[in-house]
Every structure is written in structure tokens, then in C-alpha cells.
Write a protein that holds these residues in place. Sequence first.
Motif, PDB file in Angstrom:
ATOM      1  N   GLY A 140       0.773  -1.225   0.099  1.00 12.84           N
ATOM      2  CA  GLY A 140      -0.152  -0.114  -0.164  1.00 12.84           C
ATOM      3  C   GLY A 140       0.710   1.231  -0.008  1.00 12.84           C
ATOM      4  O   GLY A 140       2.124   1.267  -0.423  1.00 12.84           O
ATOM      5  N   THR A 141       0.424   2.342   0.392  1.00 15.76           N
ATOM      6  CA  THR A 141       0.878   3.764   0.330  1.00 15.76           C
ATOM      7  C   THR A 141       1.931   3.640   1.696  1.00 15.76           C
ATOM      8  O   THR A 141       1.780   3.376   2.808  1.00 15.76           O
ATOM      9  CB  THR A 141      -0.267   4.860   0.736  1.00 15.76           C
ATOM     10  OG1 THR A 141      -1.326   4.573  -0.156  1.00 15.76           O
ATOM     11  CG2 THR A 141       0.505   6.168   0.885  1.00 15.76           C
ATOM     12  N   VAL A 142       3.090   4.129   1.223  1.00 14.05           N
ATOM     13  CA  VAL A 142       4.187   4.639   2.178  1.00 14.05           C
ATOM     14  C   VAL A 142       4.181   6.071   2.523  1.00 14.05           C
ATOM     15  O   VAL A 142       4.177   7.046   1.821  1.00 14.05           O
ATOM     16  CB  VAL A 142       5.526   4.245   1.628  1.00 14.05           C
ATOM     17  CG1 VAL A 142       6.766   4.601   2.792  1.00 14.05           C
ATOM     18  CG2 VAL A 142       5.667   2.796   1.414  1.00 14.05           C
ATOM     19  N   THR A 143       3.746   6.346   3.997  1.00 11.72           N
ATOM     20  CA  THR A 143       3.584   7.641   4.463  1.00 11.72           C
ATOM     21  C   THR A 143       4.807   8.260   5.314  1.00 11.72           C
ATOM     22  O   THR A 143       5.066   7.436   6.088  1.00 11.72           O
ATOM     23  CB  THR A 143       2.426   7.765   5.138  1.00 11.72           C
ATOM     24  OG1 THR A 143       1.273   7.365   4.493  1.00 11.72           O
ATOM     25  CG2 THR A 143       2.202   9.334   5.597  1.00 11.72           C
ATOM     26  N   ILE A 144       5.209   9.473   4.834  1.00 12.96           N
ATOM     27  CA  ILE A 144       6.527   9.964   5.500  1.00 12.96           C
ATOM     28  C   ILE A 144       6.195  11.278   6.269  1.00 12.96           C
ATOM     29  O   ILE A 144       5.500  12.230   5.423  1.00 12.96           O
ATOM     30  CB  ILE A 144       7.565  10.223   4.776  1.00 12.96           C
ATOM     31  CG1 ILE A 144       8.023   8.784   4.000  1.00 12.96           C
ATOM     32  CG2 ILE A 144       8.688  10.259   5.419  1.00 12.96           C
ATOM     33  CD1 ILE A 144       7.395   8.681   2.400  1.00 12.96           C
ATOM     34  N   ASP A 145       6.112  11.254   7.448  1.00 13.83           N
ATOM     35  CA  ASP A 145       5.649  12.597   8.041  1.00 13.83           C
ATOM     36  C   ASP A 145       6.809  13.209   8.758  1.00 13.83           C
ATOM     37  O   ASP A 145       7.733  12.674   9.488  1.00 13.83           O
ATOM     38  CB  ASP A 145       4.780  11.937   9.331  1.00 13.83           C
ATOM     39  CG  ASP A 145       3.327  11.984   8.964  1.00 13.83           C
ATOM     40  OD1 ASP A 145       2.822  12.500   8.088  1.00 13.83           O
ATOM     41  OD2 ASP A 145       2.933  10.764   9.019  1.00 13.83           O
ATOM     42  N   VAL A 146       7.174  14.374   8.461  1.00 13.26           N
ATOM     43  CA  VAL A 146       8.448  15.192   9.097  1.00 13.26           C
ATOM     44  C   VAL A 146       7.490  16.344   9.840  1.00 13.26           C
ATOM     45  O   VAL A 146       6.723  17.259   9.334  1.00 13.26           O
ATOM     46  CB  VAL A 146       8.813  15.742   7.891  1.00 13.26           C
ATOM     47  CG1 VAL A 146      10.330  16.549   8.667  1.00 13.26           C
ATOM     48  CG2 VAL A 146       9.547  14.812   7.156  1.00 13.26           C
TER      49      VAL A 146
END
Length: 473
Positions: free
Chosen positions: A384-390
Amino acid sequence: MTVGTNSSPEAAGAAEERLRDAPGPAGSAPAGDTLRGVPPQAASRASAAPSARTPGPSHGPGPSAVTTGPSPVPGGPAPGGPTAASATTGPSPVPGGSAPDGSAPDGSAPGSPFAGPGPLGDAPAGGGFGMDPDELPDGLVVADHAGRVICFNRAAARMTATDPGQALGARIDRALPLEDLEGRRWWALTDPYGGLATRRGQPERNLLLPGGREVLVSAHYVRSHPTGPLCRLVVTLRGTEARRRTERSHAELIATVAHELRSPLTSVKGFTATLLAKWERFTDDQKRLMLETVDADANRVTRLIAELLDISRIDSGRLEVRRQPVDLAAAVGRHVQALTANGQAPERFLVRVSRPLPDCWADPDKIDQILGNLLENAVRHGDGTVTIDVAPHEKGTAVTVTDEGPGIPEESMGRVFTRFWRGSKRGGTGLGLYIVKGIVEAHGGTITVGRGPGGGAEFRFILPVSAPAYLTQ
């Protein structure tokens, strides 16, 4: 046993003779002769010369005494009598003198096995250790100048499965029968009470107890002067479990490295040999494909060698961090762009940046290594989706990488950052996350693993706000 400094050699010899003739097992040391006391021979030597550590007159009731028991010596005068030398047994070892209240002259508590200098504990002048041998994590066995055991602590009893009551007073070779890995008796080979008088001890080595159990044994020889006779034999025992774990870890590392190197090197060797032997038979497109494969495999070998070097630096504490201003949001964007250029769908990645972000001073190359490893794991092992939060954090900047795959089982989360851990059988050395954790901690940050909102794995690392290198050096 109390030996006053006012005693003459003849009186001390008489006291020792009475102690030796006291009822008890033949050839065994008195019951009080443990680490908390001294052997009668040592007391005789102590009484033969005035104490150099305790000032006072050479006659009369001297303040220097060695106490090993509360009961008077059989056949001897009662404590406190007008004798030149009296002997008692008890738990207050003060081999340099005792105060009237029973404490050591250096202020240590009565009964301390390391109180003050003396035959069993050369503590620095001015204070005792105040420690019981049973508090030591390692096994401790001490024998006197005659080879009789005077200390056998709890750890030694546990390792050897020996009753301390049976070991105390016995000969060291009987209380602690040791053999080398070839079945030879260790005490006969080392001969601590004979042989060269210049020896200081025996280095740590693997030896066998009765029954074949391995222990790590080292010995220290205590002498009155460098080439003098042996006064005490101090033996320490340690279990081999920690060393076995280290050896297994090294063996696993060697096996993993050999396996990971063999595949790319085999490919490189095969393609280069084929091109050299049949260069004219291949088209330009075929040659290009072979050379690209060789280049990719060479990069794989280079990456593996870099990982091994990083592990070595992390384990030895020599990982250098060259701090510079780093834009974490821009670094994440570069890695996502590189992954899409290599064939990943752009819609698979979601980057969310919460601004304003605090200034981040870090090693750019190391940050790229962290992000590359986490994103590669999310793409390879997740779905699925790979989410990167900064986002900003109270301690600095937090970066979270989340996928929508099956996630990591709860029972495995404690082992994620250890060597050789693999979440699946999709390749890899199992060293990446171990290196990531070492790099984050070298920056003073933390990294955690958990379960994301969609059930997949969630990795989060926090880098603290830190000063540039030229301000911290």
C-alpha cells in the motif's frame, strides 16, 4: 585471632601452637578462617614484627590487632587478659588494628572483609571497601600461603555446585578441581606455589569443572615482594555464556557476509569472463546489459562493505558524526524521487511536512543512510501507501515512516534493531536497522518501532536540536 603488637615472637608462636592443636578436622583451617579472617601462619608473621601501619609503643596494650573470631582460642587466656598475645575468633577482620569500639582504624565498619590493609585485602589507607565477597557477580576463591581455601563466595559455590562449608579449609586443588580442554589437571600444570617466583598470575582461559562444565578462570599471585613466596592465591571464575553469545554473533556475521558476497561476486566473475572470452559475439545492447549488471553487483558489494565498517564503528564507539545544517523535508523528497525513478509508482508515496521545522544539525550522509534504509524496508516488506511525516517535536524533529503491510508481530518488535533480524525472506543482510539505530543514537536521538494506523509497520526517529560541530569541538 587477635595478635597484639606488644607480643614477642615466642608468645605469638605459642598462640599459634595452641590454635593448631585445637580440636577440628585434621588438616583443615579453623572455622573462622574465611575472607573475614587470616590464617594462623599469617598472624604469626604479623606478630613477629611491630605493625608499620599503626603508630604506638612496642610494649603494652597496642592498638593494632587482627580479629577473626569472638571465641577464645582453646587452651588460651580469655580475651582482655594480661597476656602478651591473645587470639579470638569473630567476624571483625581488621588486619591493621581495631578501635576499642570494634571498628577498623581507617573508619570502616566492623566485619568488613576489606577493612584496611592486611593479608586478605590491601585496601587503600584511609578507608575500607565495606563489601562482602558474596556481593561480587563473579566467583571468588582465595587460598592462603599453604594452599588452603579461606574464601569461597556464593557465586563460586553456584558455578561449581560446591558447598562453601566443604570448600573452606580444603586444599585449593581439591576444592576447585580444574582441567584444561585436553583433560590435564590445571593446578599441576601451573603449580602456583612452586615454579618461578617472578610469576604474577595466570591469564583468563577456558577450563573444565567436574562434569565437563566450562568456566573462565584467571588467577592472581599475591607475594610479599616481587620474587617472594606466594602469600595468597586469588582465583576468579566467570561463566562462558556471554562469550558464547559473542562467538555465535561473530559466526553469524561471517556466515552472512560470506553468503552476501558470494552472489554478487559470482555474477561479476561470470559476466566479465564471458565478455572477455566472447566479446565479438554480443551486440552492443547485450554488452550494455551485462555491464549494468556488473555495476549493480559491484555497488551491492560496496554497500555491504560499508555496512560492515559501520557496524565496526558503532560497536567500538568510533562512529563519527559531522554535523551540518540539514533540511529533512528536502532529504525525504530526494529519496522519494529516487525510488520513483527506479520504477516505483509516484502515488505510492505520501509526504507530509508540518512547518515550521526547527533547525537540524546532523551528518547529511548519515541522514541519507537512515532515510534510504527505512524507505527501502517500507517498499520491500510493506504494501500500500508509504507515508512519511516530518514534524516538529518537543525535543527536535520527528520523522515517521509508515506502510500498510502486515506489520511486525508484537513478539518480534524487541528484536527489530538487533543484528541479522529479518522481517521476511525477501533478502537483505539483517544489518540495516541495527546500523540505523546506531546512527540515530550517535546523533543523540531515539528510534522506535510500532504499528501504524493501517496495521503496517511504523518507524519513528527523533533528532534533537543540536549545535554545529565547530561550536561543540
